[in-house]
Motif scaffolding. Structure first.
Motif, PDB file in Angstrom:
ATOM      1  N   SER A   1      40.150  25.270  35.299  1.00 26.69           N
ATOM      2  CA  SER A   1      41.404  26.759  34.590  1.00 26.69           C
ATOM      3  C   SER A   1      42.224  25.767  33.679  1.00 26.69           C
ATOM      4  O   SER A   1      42.278  26.088  32.375  1.00 26.69           O
TER       5      SER A   1
ATOM      6  N   CYS B   1      37.767  32.058  36.847  1.00 30.53           N
ATOM      7  CA  CYS B   1      37.064  31.074  35.459  1.00 30.53           C
ATOM      8  C   CYS B   1      36.305  31.406  34.925  1.00 30.53           C
ATOM      9  O   CYS B   1      35.619  31.163  33.599  1.00 30.53           O
TER      10      CYS B   1
ATOM     11  N   ASP C   1      34.852  32.729  31.223  1.00 37.23           N
ATOM     12  CA  ASP C   1      33.966  31.473  30.915  1.00 37.23           C
ATOM     13  C   ASP C   1      32.672  31.775  29.413  1.00 37.23           C
ATOM     14  O   ASP C   1      32.281  31.712  28.648  1.00 37.23           O
TER      15      ASP C   1
ATOM     16  N   SER D   1      45.542  32.689  39.551  1.00 40.91           N
ATOM     17  CA  SER D   1      45.123  33.252  38.558  1.00 40.91           C
ATOM     18  C   SER D   1      45.888  33.308  37.607  1.00 40.91           C
ATOM     19  O   SER D   1      45.276  33.724  36.330  1.00 40.91           O
TER      20      SER D   1
ATOM     21  N   VAL E   1      45.847  31.752  33.776  1.00 40.60           N
ATOM     22  CA  VAL E   1      44.598  31.892  33.465  1.00 40.60           C
ATOM     23  C   VAL E   1      44.380  32.922  32.922  1.00 40.60           C
ATOM     24  O   VAL E   1      43.985  33.418  31.818  1.00 40.60           O
TER      25      VAL E   1
END
Length: 634
Positions: A266, A315, A319, A622, A625
């Motif tokens: 993260s 993540c 990404d 979470s 992030v």
């Protein structure tokens, strides 16, 4: 810094208008201070303050709000500066809508926390007038404080630098973003690993082990895959080391290492998105300094692996969504491509979600479907992960459970909200139930219907749900919902109140309903567990260090501002605020990162516990992030 500038510019320039008059700003501030400085939303049960027509209503309402005290003076001075500085920044429809919603949730939360009903709002006309007054105060407070934060960001943009200035900072946050974060998190967590060796055990996990060892009937009440993993670790400890303690430690240590790896991923991703260092420091504080994840990441329980794999999935989605954008390339100039290893990470995250929560399969699959919609360029990665998830669920529920004769869990597990509504209806309207309805309802419960009111807990459905028949007759649910619908039509307010009473803590940051389960510091309920199946105790006979860390956790719950990091409702506000920001800026593709968190929130709303931190851990983990994603996303 571009995402932050975009946000601030939208508020400060696009919606800029002539400043509110100083007098008007003062009046709004005065109302906000008045509301915040006392127990403002209380029941008006003492009659009118005066007999004077018209004025008796005004004085009765206003005298219910008490602004006495020097602390009110300090609050007024602080908010006065806030309201004065942002008086020219008021015109923002999205923010106005958001703050109106927050204020409404706060008023509802106050009412239900006090009375388990909406009486503090709708009891009678004067009460509603008071509630509107309180709502206005909270609305002004929320809006102007949020605007002031934006103002401070804009005025102090130089502190939001991307590259650390110290050598240690560059090592941790820039040059070795992944390895540096991992080393730091391990270092911060070592004291917890030592003090609580082999790891606390949550009561649900104890029941899972008893199911695995045949003490209780082995059902899919808890996720079968998670139960098997727990049982495997315990068997390794028993057979290889002749120690239950080692069995627990195998599970908790692996879990903690994986947590540190995912948290490091993260922070690595935040570095790739060029998130300001101050944001990353906050993330390190949340992950490594705050007691929350240090203790839950080391606890023997299915929910910890669930939030860890959930964060891995989020993540990986972010990404992949960033793939190919040159601005998010690393220092080597290599873009974050949607290649094989990211697809593998996404798949592992989704599989883990399916393994460690029964409702995880819905969260994972719906998240992947939404990802295909918002980032269809990478549909192959999302479809691959979805296919593997479906296969793993089929192998577990369709084959393994059948071969081993493991029955499904009770149907009542999915009916927390309807059963709470039925229980409240029986409690409040016992004479309004027809004989046919009574007969249908009686078939669904293992106790007499007359006992339901004594079992009804407005914020916890377990007591009612436990008495719902485990294996109802085919077609019974259809008959039950016919009765449920008829009673909804007759008394919709009862159903609405039951729903709000069961869920308000997820939308009210000050709620205390989940405070009993903020941490798990014990092996089930004590410092040791010795029974016919297990011999488990903490490794350190001297519990001084353990007591120190426990009281650090309890203190953290009381610290100003920081204690909000333990509030499920606070994270809900952040999540909704992020969604409003993206939608109002027409950045719909950015929702790919938020939808999984909203799905977890929906699961929490349907859960048996109001305001459970354990259920909200995926959203809380979470949050850092997702903040970086929203404020850096273009």
């Amino acid at each position: 810094m571009r995402g932050l500038n975009t946000l601030c510019t939208r508020v400060l320039e696009k919606h800029k208008r002539p400043a509110d008059g100083t007098g008007f700003a003062f009046l709004k501030c005065f109302l906000a201070v008045w509301v915040l400085s006392c127990d403002s939303l209380s029941l008006l049960l003492s009659g009118y303050s005066t007999d004077t027509p018209v004025l008796k209503y005004v004085f009765t309402v206003l005298e219910a709000v008490d602004g006495w005290g020097v602390d009110t003076l300090f609050l007024a001075l602080g908010l006065g500066v806030v309201f004065f500085k942002v008086r020219s920044m008021q015109k923002n429809r999205a923010l106005s809508f958001l703050c109106a919603f927050f204020a409404a949730c706060t008023c509802i939360g106050i009412s239900y926390s006090k009375t388990n009903s909406w009486d503090c709002i709708f009891l009678f006309g004067l009460q509603f007038i008071l509630a509107v007054l309180v709502w206005m105060g909270y609305y002004f407070a929320y809006k102007n404080c949020i605007l002031f934060v934006i103002y401070l960001i804009r005025q102090n943009g130089d502190i939001f630098y991307v590259n650390a200035k110290s050598r240690l900072g560059r090592f941790l946050f820039n040059r070795y973003a992944f390895r540096g974060a991992f080393i730091l998190l391990i270092a911060l967590g070592t004291v917890w690993l030592i003090a609580f060796f082999p790891g606390p055990m949550q009561p649900d996990a104890y029941v899972q082990l008893l199911m695995k060892y045949g003490v209780f009937e082995y059902t899919a009440h808890f996720p079968v895959a998670a139960t098997e993993v727990m049982g495997f670790c315990m068997n390794v400890g028993k057979n290889a080391f002749n120690s239950d303690v080692i069995g627990i430690f195998i599970y908790t240590f692996i879990q903690y290492i994986i947590q540190c790896l995912v948290f490091s991923y993260s922070l690595f991703l935040m570095n790739k998105m060029k998130t300001p260092i101050v944001f990353r420091c906050v993330a390190v504080f949340v992950y490594g300094v705050s007691p929350l994840f240090n203790i839950w990441g080391y606890t023997f329980v299915k929910d910890s692996f669930y939030y860890i794999f959930f964060l891995l999935m989020v993540c990986s989605l972010i990404d992949i969504a960033l793939s190919g954008q040159k601005e998010y390339a690393g220092e080597s100039g290599i873009a974050i491509g949607a290649n094989i290893y990211k697809t593998i990470l996404l798949t592992v995250g989704c599989m883990g979600i399916c393994m460690f929560r029964n409702d995880g399969k819905y969260v994972a699959l719906l998240s992947l479907v939404s990802a295909i919609f918002f980032a269809n360029k990478y549909w192959k990665s999302f479809l691959t992960a979805a296919a593997v998830c479906v296969l793993s669920v089929f192998l577990t529920e369709g084959i393994y459970m059948s071969v081993n004769n493991i029955p499904a869990g009770s149907v009542g597990e999915m009916l927390s909200i309807p059963l709470q509504q039925t229980a409240r209806y029986i409690t409040e309207h016992p004479d309004d139930i027809t004989q046919d309805e009574l007969q249908v309802l009686q078939e669904g419960f293992e106790v007499d219907i007359s006992q339901i009111p004594s079992l009804y807990n407005p914020v916890l459905s377990d007591t009612v749900k436990a008495e719902f028949v485990k294996n109802s007759e085919p077609g019974y649910l259809k008959e039950y919902f016919k009765v449920w619908l008829k009673q909804l039509v007759r008394h919709p307010d009862t159903y609405i109140q039951a729903f709000l009473n069961q869920t308000y803590a997820y939308f009210y940051p000050d709620a205390h309903d989940g405070k009993d389960e903020v941490y798990q510091f014990y092996i089930v309920y004590g410092n040791a567990l010795h029974d016919d199946c297990f011999d488990i105790e903490f490794g350190m006979n001297n519990d001084a260090l353990r007591q120190l860390l426990m009281h650090y956790g309890y203190l953290f719950e009381k610290l100003p501002v920081l204690s909000m990091l333990l509030s499920p409702g606070f994270y809900t506000y952040i999540l909704i605020g992020e969604a409003v920001y993206l939608i109002s800026g027409k950045k719909f593709r950015g929702l790919i990162g938020l939808i999984p968190a909203f799905l977890v929130l929906l699961v929490c709303i349907a859960s048996p516990v109001n305001g459970s931190i354990r259920y909200m851990l995926p959203v809380m983990a979470s949050a850092p992030v997702l903040l970086a994603w929203c404020y850096r996303y273009e």
